[in-house]
Motif scaffolding. Sequence first.
Motif, PDB file in Angstrom:
ATOM      1  N   UNK A  69       0.839  -1.204   0.000  1.00 26.06           N
ATOM      2  CA  UNK A  69       0.000   0.000   0.000  1.00 26.06           C
ATOM      3  C   UNK A  69       0.877   1.257   0.000  1.00 26.06           C
ATOM      4  N   UNK A  70       0.577   2.179  -0.908  1.00 31.24           N
ATOM      5  CA  UNK A  70       1.381   3.391  -1.047  1.00 31.24           C
ATOM      6  C   UNK A  70       0.732   4.608  -0.386  1.00 31.24           C
ATOM      7  N   UNK A  71      -0.605   4.585  -0.232  1.00 34.08           N
ATOM      8  CA  UNK A  71      -1.301   5.726   0.341  1.00 34.08           C
ATOM      9  C   UNK A  71      -2.348   5.244   1.340  1.00 34.08           C
ATOM     10  N   UNK A  90       4.054  -1.363   6.262  1.00 30.88           N
ATOM     11  CA  UNK A  90       3.905  -0.640   4.987  1.00 30.88           C
ATOM     12  C   UNK A  90       5.161   0.162   4.645  1.00 30.88           C
ATOM     13  N   UNK A  91       6.169   0.094   5.481  1.00 26.00           N
ATOM     14  CA  UNK A  91       7.327   0.981   5.375  1.00 26.00           C
ATOM     15  C   UNK A  91       8.029   0.925   4.029  1.00 26.00           C
ATOM     16  N   UNK A  92       8.012  -0.205   3.390  1.00 24.72           N
ATOM     17  CA  UNK A  92       8.722  -0.342   2.129  1.00 24.72           C
ATOM     18  C   UNK A  92       8.078   0.383   0.965  1.00 24.72           C
ATOM     19  N   UNK A 112       7.352   6.379  13.320  1.00 27.04           N
ATOM     20  CA  UNK A 112       7.749   7.073  12.098  1.00 27.04           C
ATOM     21  C   UNK A 112       9.163   6.742  11.632  1.00 27.04           C
ATOM     22  N   UNK A 113       9.971   6.198  12.516  1.00 22.06           N
ATOM     23  CA  UNK A 113      11.380   5.965  12.187  1.00 22.06           C
ATOM     24  C   UNK A 113      11.570   5.098  10.957  1.00 22.06           C
ATOM     25  N   UNK A 114      10.653   4.142  10.748  1.00 23.57           N
ATOM     26  CA  UNK A 114      10.798   3.207   9.627  1.00 23.57           C
ATOM     27  C   UNK A 114      10.071   3.671   8.369  1.00 23.57           C
ATOM     28  N   UNK A 115       9.266   4.722   8.484  1.00 26.48           N
ATOM     29  CA  UNK A 115       8.472   5.178   7.333  1.00 26.48           C
ATOM     30  C   UNK A 115       9.279   6.154   6.483  1.00 26.48           C
ATOM     31  N   UNK A 135       9.931  12.910  13.665  1.00 26.82           N
ATOM     32  CA  UNK A 135       9.971  12.900  12.200  1.00 26.82           C
ATOM     33  C   UNK A 135      11.393  12.984  11.640  1.00 26.82           C
ATOM     34  N   UNK A 136      12.366  12.830  12.475  1.00 32.42           N
ATOM     35  CA  UNK A 136      13.760  13.079  12.064  1.00 32.42           C
ATOM     36  C   UNK A 136      14.259  12.214  10.912  1.00 32.42           C
ATOM     37  N   UNK A 137      13.679  11.045  10.732  1.00 29.58           N
ATOM     38  CA  UNK A 137      14.175  10.131   9.687  1.00 29.58           C
ATOM     39  C   UNK A 137      13.472  10.324   8.348  1.00 29.58           C
TER      40      UNK A 137
END
Length: 357
Positions: A69-71, A90-92, A112-115, A135-137
């Motif tokens: 899923x992209x969105x 969904x991170x990929x 959020x680190x993996x997104x 949101x740093x990543x």
Amino acid sequence: MAEHDATTVGNTNGSNGAEAPRASQRTARLALPDELHAHTVDTDDDDDDDEEDVEGENGDPLADLPDETEELDLIHARIYSLENLRLARFAGHLQRLCLRQNFISALDPAVFAVLTKLVELDLYDNKVKHVGDALNTLSALTVLDLSFNLLKSVPDTLYNLTSLRTVYFVQNRISKISGLERVGATLRSLELGGNKLREIKGLDALVNLEELWLGKNKIAKLENLSSLKRLKILALQSNRIRKIENLEALENLEELYLSHNGVERLEGLEHNAKLTVFDAGNNFIPTIENLSHLQHLTELWVNNNKIETLQALEPELGSLSLETIYLEGNPCQRTEGANYRRKIMLALPTVTQIDAT
């Protein structure tokens, strides 16, 4: 511009309305229907049931969605925490995450680190007070919407968002512009309407900025804009500005919105020859002057001012290719009576729109 709301605080493309999801087989939408929401507020038991269903305490509400899923559109879904949504799977592929109109108060860095592929993050209308390091990543993020939250300052970690182009902070509690020193290379649009700003400052690094929206604040003076040489849109509706000044460096300015201020004279636009839209409605302007050099001007809003006569229309605006003019609400409309529209048409033959009718 067929319709114009002079009291708007920001750009309607982003923070004032939900953007329709792009058509895609990889777009998923989860939203609580209004009808269901209307019933859930009746009893505490119903509220608890709905929150459990949406947040996934009795199961993962996103379980049926593919990892590709992209969105994701999770609008008005009564979400308090992102932990149970298992967004990491969904991170990929996830590029756009919309979490509008929920109850999110804290942003968990672990979520959020993996997104890292996120390009758009929409947190409009939640309860966020601090962003911190969450949101740093997100180095690929280009659009961030934190409008209608509880922020008291611009997050000082924005510099980690090295691709950021558009950011919305409409209707928060921000009293000072800061934290933007290291996003100047990429940032193109900044929305800070509906906050508690009293002065324009802290923008010197934004040398590539094209849109600046500062409506509905408490700003008393146009100042500290000289570094924004690429600015195309400047919006300062509903502030406390009394004089048009310090715009000399904005030679690329195309749209200027100054309605609902205390402007007392049309002046200070000698170096803004590229203007196409100028809104000075609902001020204290007594006459039309100092506009004849604006050869690209197509829309002029000077409604609800103190203009007594139409005599200046032809000498000031007759040589322009003006298409729209708003003059209603001025004394000249009343004194001219039935001849009001006819005189405008004779003075400005290129105009196709006079006032709202």
